[in-house]
Design a protein around this motif. Structure first.
Motif, PDB file in Angstrom:
ATOM      1  N   GLN A   1       0.847  -1.197   0.000  1.00  0.00           N
ATOM      2  CA  GLN A   1       0.000   0.000   0.000  1.00  0.00           C
ATOM      3  C   GLN A   1       0.884   1.248   0.000  1.00  0.00           C
ATOM      4  OE1 GLN A   1      -2.606   0.797   3.389  1.00  0.00           O
ATOM      5  NE2 GLN A   1      -4.098   1.700   1.979  1.00  0.00           N
TER       6      GLN A   1
ATOM      7  N   LEU B   1       1.753  -5.752   3.366  1.00  0.00           N
ATOM      8  CA  LEU B   1       0.662  -6.323   4.163  1.00  0.00           C
ATOM      9  C   LEU B   1       0.435  -7.768   3.724  1.00  0.00           C
ATOM     10  CD1 LEU B   1      -1.505  -3.117   3.909  1.00  0.00           C
ATOM     11  CD2 LEU B   1      -0.650  -4.057   6.071  1.00  0.00           C
TER      12      LEU B   1
ATOM     13  N   SER C   1      -8.664 -12.185   7.094  1.00  0.00           N
ATOM     14  CA  SER C   1      -7.995 -10.941   7.474  1.00  0.00           C
ATOM     15  C   SER C   1      -6.733 -11.224   8.291  1.00  0.00           C
ATOM     16  CB  SER C   1      -8.952 -10.089   8.297  1.00  0.00           C
ATOM     17  OG  SER C   1      -8.224  -9.093   8.985  1.00  0.00           O
TER      18      SER C   1
ATOM     19  N   VAL D   1      -2.871 -13.262  11.876  1.00  0.00           N
ATOM     20  CA  VAL D   1      -1.626 -12.814  12.509  1.00  0.00           C
ATOM     21  C   VAL D   1      -1.719 -13.050  14.017  1.00  0.00           C
ATOM     22  CG1 VAL D   1      -0.213 -10.782  13.084  1.00  0.00           C
ATOM     23  CG2 VAL D   1      -0.875 -11.204  10.713  1.00  0.00           C
TER      24      VAL D   1
ATOM     25  N   VAL E   1       6.004  -5.763  12.302  1.00  0.00           N
ATOM     26  CA  VAL E   1       6.670  -6.739  13.152  1.00  0.00           C
ATOM     27  C   VAL E   1       5.905  -6.805  14.467  1.00  0.00           C
ATOM     28  CG1 VAL E   1       8.763  -7.155  14.479  1.00  0.00           C
ATOM     29  CG2 VAL E   1       8.950  -6.405  12.130  1.00  0.00           C
ATOM     30  N   SER E   2       5.552  -8.005  14.873  1.00  0.00           N
ATOM     31  CA  SER E   2       4.799  -8.118  16.115  1.00  0.00           C
ATOM     32  C   SER E   2       5.742  -8.344  17.287  1.00  0.00           C
ATOM     33  CB  SER E   2       3.795  -9.256  16.008  1.00  0.00           C
ATOM     34  OG  SER E   2       4.482 -10.471  15.910  1.00  0.00           O
TER      35      SER E   2
ATOM     36  N   GLY F   1      -5.572   5.704   6.881  1.00  0.00           N
ATOM     37  CA  GLY F   1      -7.015   5.714   6.612  1.00  0.00           C
ATOM     38  C   GLY F   1      -7.498   6.937   5.854  1.00  0.00           C
TER      39      GLY F   1
ATOM     40  N   PRO G   1      -4.058  -1.605  -0.885  1.00  0.00           N
ATOM     41  CA  PRO G   1      -2.959  -2.584  -0.968  1.00  0.00           C
ATOM     42  C   PRO G   1      -3.083  -3.352  -2.289  1.00  0.00           C
ATOM     43  CG  PRO G   1      -4.043  -2.677   1.185  1.00  0.00           C
ATOM     44  CD  PRO G   1      -4.901  -1.821   0.306  1.00  0.00           C
TER      45      PRO G   1
HETATM   46  P1  C2E Z   1      -1.733  -1.906  10.041  1.00  0.00           P
HETATM   47  O1  C2E Z   1      -0.288  -2.188  10.068  1.00  0.00           O
HETATM   48  O2  C2E Z   1      -2.211  -0.742  10.829  1.00  0.00           O
HETATM   49  O3  C2E Z   1      -2.106  -1.765   8.505  1.00  0.00           O
HETATM   50  C1  C2E Z   1      -3.083  -0.877   8.015  1.00  0.00           C
HETATM   51  C2  C2E Z   1      -4.390  -1.586   7.774  1.00  0.00           C
HETATM   52  O4  C2E Z   1      -5.375  -0.633   7.384  1.00  0.00           O
HETATM   53  C3  C2E Z   1      -4.341  -2.600   6.626  1.00  0.00           C
HETATM   54  O5  C2E Z   1      -5.253  -3.638   6.948  1.00  0.00           O
HETATM   55  C4  C2E Z   1      -4.844  -1.777   5.438  1.00  0.00           C
HETATM   56  O6  C2E Z   1      -5.361  -2.576   4.391  1.00  0.00           O
HETATM   57  C5  C2E Z   1      -5.918  -0.957   6.120  1.00  0.00           C
HETATM   58  N1  C2E Z   1      -6.187   0.296   5.415  1.00  0.00           N
HETATM   59  C6  C2E Z   1      -5.299   1.079   4.769  1.00  0.00           C
HETATM   60  N2  C2E Z   1      -5.867   2.193   4.273  1.00  0.00           N
HETATM   61  C7  C2E Z   1      -7.179   2.129   4.612  1.00  0.00           C
HETATM   62  C8  C2E Z   1      -8.302   3.001   4.385  1.00  0.00           C
HETATM   63  O7  C2E Z   1      -8.220   4.063   3.761  1.00  0.00           O
HETATM   64  N3  C2E Z   1      -9.499   2.614   4.893  1.00  0.00           N
HETATM   65  C9  C2E Z   1      -9.644   1.437   5.587  1.00  0.00           C
HETATM   66  N4  C2E Z   1     -10.851   1.134   6.034  1.00  0.00           N
HETATM   67  N5  C2E Z   1      -8.605   0.593   5.819  1.00  0.00           N
HETATM   68  C10 C2E Z   1      -7.384   0.928   5.342  1.00  0.00           C
HETATM   69  P2  C2E Z   1      -4.881  -5.169   6.792  1.00  0.00           P
HETATM   70  O8  C2E Z   1      -4.036  -5.372   5.575  1.00  0.00           O
HETATM   71  O9  C2E Z   1      -6.138  -5.921   6.939  1.00  0.00           O
HETATM   72  O10 C2E Z   1      -3.940  -5.438   8.033  1.00  0.00           O
HETATM   73  C11 C2E Z   1      -4.427  -5.396   9.336  1.00  0.00           C
HETATM   74  C12 C2E Z   1      -3.312  -5.457  10.345  1.00  0.00           C
HETATM   75  O11 C2E Z   1      -2.681  -6.744  10.329  1.00  0.00           O
HETATM   76  C13 C2E Z   1      -2.182  -4.467  10.076  1.00  0.00           C
HETATM   77  O12 C2E Z   1      -2.561  -3.197  10.556  1.00  0.00           O
HETATM   78  C14 C2E Z   1      -1.057  -5.098  10.868  1.00  0.00           C
HETATM   79  O13 C2E Z   1      -1.127  -4.772  12.224  1.00  0.00           O
HETATM   80  C15 C2E Z   1      -1.338  -6.586  10.701  1.00  0.00           C
HETATM   81  N6  C2E Z   1      -0.454  -7.134   9.651  1.00  0.00           N
HETATM   82  C16 C2E Z   1      -0.601  -7.094   8.303  1.00  0.00           C
HETATM   83  N7  C2E Z   1       0.448  -7.683   7.676  1.00  0.00           N
HETATM   84  C17 C2E Z   1       1.289  -8.103   8.659  1.00  0.00           C
HETATM   85  C18 C2E Z   1       2.565  -8.793   8.670  1.00  0.00           C
HETATM   86  O14 C2E Z   1       3.168  -9.114   7.637  1.00  0.00           O
HETATM   87  N8  C2E Z   1       3.116  -9.069   9.912  1.00  0.00           N
HETATM   88  C19 C2E Z   1       2.513  -8.694  11.065  1.00  0.00           C
HETATM   89  N9  C2E Z   1       3.116  -8.989  12.220  1.00  0.00           N
HETATM   90  N10 C2E Z   1       1.320  -8.052  11.102  1.00  0.00           N
HETATM   91  C20 C2E Z   1       0.715  -7.754   9.913  1.00  0.00           C
END
Ligand code: C2E
Ligand code: MG
Ligand code: MG
Ligand code: MG
Length: 274
Positions: A45, A61, A73, A78, A120-121, A238, A264
């Motif tokens: 993204q 992501l 999701s 995760v 990174v968690s 967002g 994304p």
């Molecule tokens: P995050 O790191 O805060 O990532 C941003 C999330 O907000 C992403 O959701 C993204 O798709 C979503 N988003 C971005 N722009 C907008 C927008 O304008 N409106 C809305 N409604 N949503 C938006 P996603 O991809 O579902 O990821 C959710 C969470 O999962 C991430 O939050 C992150 O904490 C975790 N995550 C994702 N990929 C990884 C990864 O490879 N490793 C780890 N440890 N955690 C991950």
């Protein structure tokens, strides 16, 4: 350890909640299979540098399409992967894939050379040698160290000592560290006070509210000012409308991320569009 957990669950599988637990273990097995069988995927993204209007980098992501359930999701899987440490190999997969993506962006002539931010968690942070392995990957790929950033999510359990060590080690190696989801959950100003994060990512709860609610707007504005005073970059997540972006421009916020800038996408989609 897996087997032990399974035995424990079958002993107490009478209650519905434990049956749910078995579903969880099955899901975990599927996730483990997805990891080895190329069933995971990474989307990117874009982050807009507000002042220049250019794309400065991307957030990686992770995605999982379950053979029966379809897209699950990362919020769900995760968390599951964290419980079982499966997040460690998943994280390595995401880092590997992200490094290849930066290489392709650079080869495609992307200007400025974009950074890629990887989540990174806490569980990964505690894993010895994480940062060294990341640095080795970046170097092996011949990438500038600055092309990778890591994002750490705030949590109640945020271990100051550990995070401070991680930040110091990252800085020694030229890697930047962001505090993710600032303002939500167990967020504390003391995180900013005690830890030298390079970037703060303001959670979308605030950007959503700032359009209609002057108090939320005041909070975003205060965070942007705090970032400037601390020399910390601020990203607001967002951003879905021109109106929201106009607010960030007016506040002098560094970066915007959200569906308005781009959803994304796969690397091929992004390179095709470039
Ligand atoms: P995050 O790191 O805060 O990532 C941003 C999330 O907000 C992403 O959701 C993204 O798709 C979503 N988003 C971005 N722009 C907008 C927008 O304008 N409106 C809305 N409604 N949503 C938006 P996603 O991809 O579902 O990821 C959710 C969470 O999962 C991430 O939050 C992150 O904490 C975790 N995550 C994702 N990929 C990884 C990864 O490879 N490793 C780890 N440890 N955690 C991950
Ligand atoms: Mg993030
Ligand atoms: Mg976030
Ligand atoms: Mg989030």
């Amino acid at each position: 350890a897996m087997q032990g957990k399974r035995d424990k669950l079958s002993e107490i599988s009478e209650t519905p909640s434990e049956q749910l637990g078995i579903g969880k273990i099955r899901l975990e097995t599927h996730l483990r299979e997805a990891l080895v069988n190329d069933g995971l995927d990474v989307r990117y993204q874009p982050l807009l540098h507000v002042a220049s209007g250019r794309i400065a980098g991307y957030e990686a992501l992770v995605r999982w399409t379950h053979p029966e359930r379809g897209a699950i999701s990362p919020m769900e899987f995760v968390a599951l992967a964290e419980e079982t440490s499966l997040i460690v190999p998943i994280g390595e997969y995401v880092f590997d894939t992200a490094c290849k993506a930066v290489t392709r962006f650079i080869d495609s002539g992307a200007d400025p050379k974009p950074f890629i931010a990887v989540n990174v968690s806490a569980r990964q942070l505690g894993h010895p040698g994480l940062i060294e392995r990341i640095v080795a990957r970046v170097d092996a790929a011949g990438l500038p160290r600055g092309s990778l950033k890591i994002e750490i999510t705030e949590s109640q359990a945020l271990n100051y000592g550990l995070v401070a060590d991680v930040i110091e080690l990252c800085h020694r190696h030229g890697i930047k560290v962001a505090l993710d989801d600032f303002g939500t959950g167990y967020s504390h100003l003391s995180h900013m006070h005690r830890l030298a994060f390079d970037t703060i990512k303001v959670d979308q709860a605030f950007s959503r509210a700032m359009v209609d609610d002057p108090r939320s707007l005041a909070i975003v504005e205060a965070i942007v000012h705090m970032g400037k005073a601390l020399g910390t970059e601020v990203v607001v997540e967002g951003i879905e409308t021109e109106e929201m972006l106009a607010i960030l421009r007016r506040l002098g916020c560094d970066y915007a991320q959200g569906y308005l800038i781009g959803k994304p996408q796969t690397l091929d989609e992004l390179l095709g569009a470039a």
